[in-house]
Structure formats: structure tokens, C-alpha cells
Motif scaffolding. Structure first.
Motif, short mmCIF file in Angstrom:
data_model
loop_
_atom_site.label_atom_id
_atom_site.label_comp_id
_atom_site.label_asym_id
_atom_site.label_seq_id
_atom_site.Cartn_x
_atom_site.Cartn_y
_atom_site.Cartn_z
N LEU A 1 0.83 -1.21 0.00
CA LEU A 1 0.00 0.00 0.00
C LEU A 1 0.86 1.26 0.00
CD1 LEU A 1 -2.89 -0.99 2.43
CD2 LEU A 1 -2.98 -0.72 -0.06
N GLY A 2 1.95 1.23 0.76
CA GLY A 2 2.87 2.37 0.76
C GLY A 2 3.49 2.60 -0.60
N LEU A 3 3.88 1.53 -1.26
CA LEU A 3 4.43 1.67 -2.61
C LEU A 3 3.39 2.19 -3.59
CD1 LEU A 3 6.63 -1.52 -2.96
CD2 LEU A 3 7.40 0.84 -2.97
N ALA A 4 2.15 1.72 -3.44
CA ALA A 4 1.09 2.18 -4.34
C ALA A 4 0.84 3.68 -4.17
CB ALA A 4 -0.19 1.40 -4.08
N LEU A 5 0.99 4.16 -2.94
CA LEU A 5 0.80 5.60 -2.71
C LEU A 5 1.94 6.42 -3.34
CD1 LEU A 5 -0.45 5.63 0.98
CD2 LEU A 5 -1.77 6.12 -1.09
N LEU A 6 3.14 5.85 -3.33
CA LEU A 6 4.29 6.58 -3.89
C LEU A 6 4.34 6.50 -5.40
CD1 LEU A 6 7.08 5.63 -1.35
CD2 LEU A 6 5.88 7.80 -1.56
N ASP A 7 4.32 5.27 -5.92
CA ASP A 7 4.43 5.08 -7.36
C ASP A 7 3.89 3.71 -7.72
OD1 ASP A 7 5.04 5.29 -10.01
OD2 ASP A 7 7.21 5.13 -9.76
N VAL A 8 2.84 3.67 -8.49
CA VAL A 8 2.18 2.42 -8.83
C VAL A 8 3.10 1.52 -9.65
CG1 VAL A 8 0.17 1.42 -9.98
CG2 VAL A 8 -0.06 3.53 -8.72
N ARG A 9 4.01 2.10 -10.42
CA ARG A 9 4.90 1.30 -11.28
C ARG A 9 5.87 0.44 -10.49
NH1 ARG A 9 7.56 5.84 -14.61
NH2 ARG A 9 7.36 6.76 -12.54
N THR A 10 6.07 0.72 -9.20
CA THR A 10 7.02 -0.07 -8.41
C THR A 10 6.40 -1.35 -7.85
OG1 THR A 10 6.48 1.16 -6.41
CG2 THR A 10 8.33 1.96 -7.72
#
Length: 54
Positions: free
Chosen positions: A22-31
Motif C-alpha cells: 500500500l505504501g508503494l502504491a501511494l508513492l508510485d504504482v509502477r514499483t
């Protein structure tokens, strides 16, 4: 090690994996796709811990 502790540890691993995604999705979905394999490994280790200690 008690069964309750093993279950709580597994739940913690799953929660950490979900929170990380969820944290990665908030920062950058491509990661998300490159990290999904690592999260699958974490979930597998949590399931293994429950199976071994159960």
C-alpha cells in the motif's frame, strides 16, 4: 513457542507485506510489480512458520 505467538507472528508478516504494498502504491504504482515477488516470499515464510510451529 506457543501457537498463539506463531499465529500473531504470521499475522504481523502478512500485515507488513500488505502495508508495504500500500505504501508503494501511494508513492508510485509502477514499483508494485517488481516488489510483488518479495511480498509473495514474505507471505510464504509466514505460512511456513505457522505450519512448522502448528
Amino acid at each position: 513457542m506457543s501457537r498463539v505467538f506463531a499465529l500473531l507472528l504470521a499475522v504481523f508478516f502478512v500485515a507488513a507485506a500488505v502495508a508495504g504494498l500500500l505504501g508503494l502504491a501511494l508513492l508510485d504504482v509502477r514499483t508494485i510489480p517488481p516488489i510483488t515477488g518479495t511480498c509473495a516470499l514474505i507471505l510464504t515464510l509466514a505460512a511456513l512458520a505457522v505450519a512448522v510451529l502448528h
